[in-house]
Design an enzyme around this catalytic site. Structure first.
Site, mmCIF file in Angstrom:
data_model
loop_
_atom_site.group_PDB
_atom_site.id
_atom_site.type_symbol
_atom_site.label_atom_id
_atom_site.label_comp_id
_atom_site.label_asym_id
_atom_site.label_seq_id
_atom_site.Cartn_x
_atom_site.Cartn_y
_atom_site.Cartn_z
ATOM 1 N N ASP A 191 8.354 -0.566 -17.359
ATOM 2 C CA ASP A 191 6.922 -0.579 -17.033
ATOM 3 C C ASP A 191 6.303 0.791 -17.297
ATOM 4 O O ASP A 191 5.587 1.330 -16.457
ATOM 5 C CB ASP A 191 6.685 -1.022 -15.578
ATOM 6 C CG ASP A 191 5.255 -1.547 -15.379
ATOM 7 O OD1 ASP A 191 4.578 -1.819 -16.398
ATOM 8 O OD2 ASP A 191 4.820 -1.674 -14.233
ATOM 9 N N VAL A 235 0.851 -1.196 0.000
ATOM 10 C CA VAL A 235 0.000 0.000 0.000
ATOM 11 C C VAL A 235 0.889 1.250 0.000
ATOM 12 O O VAL A 235 1.960 1.261 0.602
ATOM 13 C CB VAL A 235 -0.897 0.018 1.261
ATOM 14 C CG1 VAL A 235 -1.913 1.153 1.190
ATOM 15 C CG2 VAL A 235 -1.613 -1.304 1.419
ATOM 16 N N VAL A 236 0.413 2.288 -0.673
ATOM 17 C CA VAL A 236 1.115 3.567 -0.662
ATOM 18 C C VAL A 236 0.271 4.558 0.147
ATOM 19 O O VAL A 236 -0.939 4.672 -0.079
ATOM 20 C CB VAL A 236 1.344 4.085 -2.101
ATOM 21 C CG1 VAL A 236 2.076 5.421 -2.088
ATOM 22 C CG2 VAL A 236 2.132 3.064 -2.923
HETATM 23 P P1 AMP Z 1 2.930 1.673 -7.152
HETATM 24 O O1 AMP Z 1 3.234 0.667 -6.095
HETATM 25 O O2 AMP Z 1 4.108 2.547 -7.482
HETATM 26 O O3 AMP Z 1 2.275 1.070 -8.362
HETATM 27 O O4 AMP Z 1 1.825 2.682 -6.512
HETATM 28 C C1 AMP Z 1 0.517 2.305 -6.195
HETATM 29 C C2 AMP Z 1 -0.403 3.520 -6.217
HETATM 30 O O5 AMP Z 1 0.006 4.458 -5.214
HETATM 31 C C3 AMP Z 1 -0.345 4.298 -7.519
HETATM 32 O O6 AMP Z 1 -1.299 3.851 -8.428
HETATM 33 C C4 AMP Z 1 -0.617 5.722 -7.095
HETATM 34 O O7 AMP Z 1 -2.024 5.933 -7.054
HETATM 35 C C5 AMP Z 1 -0.071 5.790 -5.685
HETATM 36 N N1 AMP Z 1 1.269 6.400 -5.674
HETATM 37 C C6 AMP Z 1 2.470 5.788 -5.869
HETATM 38 N N2 AMP Z 1 3.491 6.650 -5.733
HETATM 39 C C7 AMP Z 1 2.935 7.840 -5.435
HETATM 40 C C8 AMP Z 1 3.469 9.164 -5.197
HETATM 41 N N3 AMP Z 1 4.786 9.400 -5.229
HETATM 42 N N4 AMP Z 1 2.595 10.153 -4.959
HETATM 43 C C9 AMP Z 1 1.260 9.917 -4.923
HETATM 44 N N5 AMP Z 1 0.699 8.724 -5.149
HETATM 45 C C10 AMP Z 1 1.505 7.694 -5.409
#
Ligand code: AMP
Length: 307
Positions: free
Chosen positions: A127, A17-18
């Site tokens: 990607d 999760v982010v």
């Molecule tokens: P990821 O694991 O990089 O695919 O990220 C999962 C989701 O988290 C993404 O689809 C974005 O919605 C959100 N996310 C990732 N990195 C960021 C960031 N630096 N700022 C804001 N949202 C982010």
């Protein structure tokens, strides 16, 4: 973790999760990506190590900044990034947000500058897709998610063809190539450019590599001695997989209404043969970028519906 105050969940990625968080002291808003080990005692996840290694000293206007890295008490690695407001996939899906030819030029030039900087350092992203193109509040596009990224170059390394999301995956990977290069990322760039012009994903195969190849060949024609002289050496062709001969569909029939210079650049990027594909720096020198209309200044981009 005591240095951050988590405020809300931003999204779910492949590896965890982010969350949005505030850096205590500075009040800087950041995004925390917690990457769990698959099982306890397995050590730090490879994806995290790869991403840390590649992003650690990478400072570029269009590449997401890795602000900090720490390990949580439950042995998860936490990557701390600058926080973005939205991403290109959300913008494209929100049909009340307009997308002019000038906006498209701005998005493509940011993407090409980011990927040119990666390729200059022998990094393949592997990607590229609209959801990995994030936007900061001021409209700056930031390329993110380097979890699949790899170094490439000499000596030639075997790279897995199991990379890149299906709709953005180039034909050489779909045909099983282990020795691909920056041209693989450029195919994804071409697919994103096409998606900006069409406002829908361009090559929408149905879940399997074979279906994706069928979709590609229906548009580009079947590979032959003229459009891709070396294709027969690739693993799937060498194993005797054959397609019925079909001709290419002219791009002007697909991208009706798109400017001629945009179609000319798109054709140069989306060449079936990876050796014929434009590089990022060749693309940035294409007249498309110096011709009218100029790109929309990033601070003037509309990235959300007014509330
Ligand atoms: P990821 O694991 O990089 O695919 O990220 C999962 C989701 O988290 C993404 O689809 C974005 O919605 C959100 N996310 C990732 N990195 C960021 C960031 N630096 N700022 C804001 N949202 C982010």
């Amino acid at each position: 973790m005591e240095n951050y105050r988590v405020t809300k969940a931003l999204g779910q990625g492949t590896w965890g999760v982010v969350h949005m968080a505030e850096q205590i002291g500075s009040n800087r808003v950041v995004a925390l990506k917690k990457i769990k080990s698959k099982t306890s005692g397995e050590g730090i996840n490879f994806t995290a190590i790869r991403e840390i290694k590649l992003l650690r000293e990478f400072r570029h206007e269009n590449i997401i900044e890795l602000v900090d890295v720490f390990v949580t008490p439950d042995q998860a690695v936490c990557l701390v990034y600058e926080c973005a407001e939205t991403d290109l996939e959300k913008v494209l899906n929100n049909k009340s947000i307009p997308m002019s030819f000038s906006d498209i030029k701005q998005h493509l030039s940011s993407l090409l500058r980011a990927i040119s900087a990666c390729h200059d350092r022998w990094i393949l992203h592997r990607d590229l897709k609209p959801d990995n193109m994030l936007f900061l509040k001021d409209g700056t596009m930031k390329l993110a998610d380097f979890g699949l990224a790899r170094m490439y170059g000499t000596p030639k390394q075997r790279l897995s063809p199991q990379a890149i999301t299906l709709w953005y995956k180039p034909p050489e990977l779909l045909l099983g190539s282990y020795e691909y290069s920056s041209a693989a990322d450029m195919w994804s760039v071409g697919c994103i450019f096409a998606e900006l012009l069409l406002r829908r994903p361009f090559l929408q195969g149905k879940q399997t590599d074979i279906s994706q190849l069928d979709t590609i060949f229906t548009v580009f024609g079947t590979p032959n001695e003229t459009n891709w002289p070396d294709h027969k050496a690739l693993p799937l062709c060498a194993r005797g997989l054959l397609w019925d001969d079909v001709p290419a569909i002219p791009f002007d029939e697909i991208f009706t209404g798109a400017p001629r210079d945009a179609i000319s650049l798109l054709r140069s990027i989306l060449a079936l043969d990876p050796n014929m594909r434009f590089t990022a720096s060749q693309s940035l020198s294409h007249p498309y970028f110096s011709n009218e209309p100029p790109p929309t200044p990033k601070e003037k981009l509309v990235l959300d519906t007014p509330s």
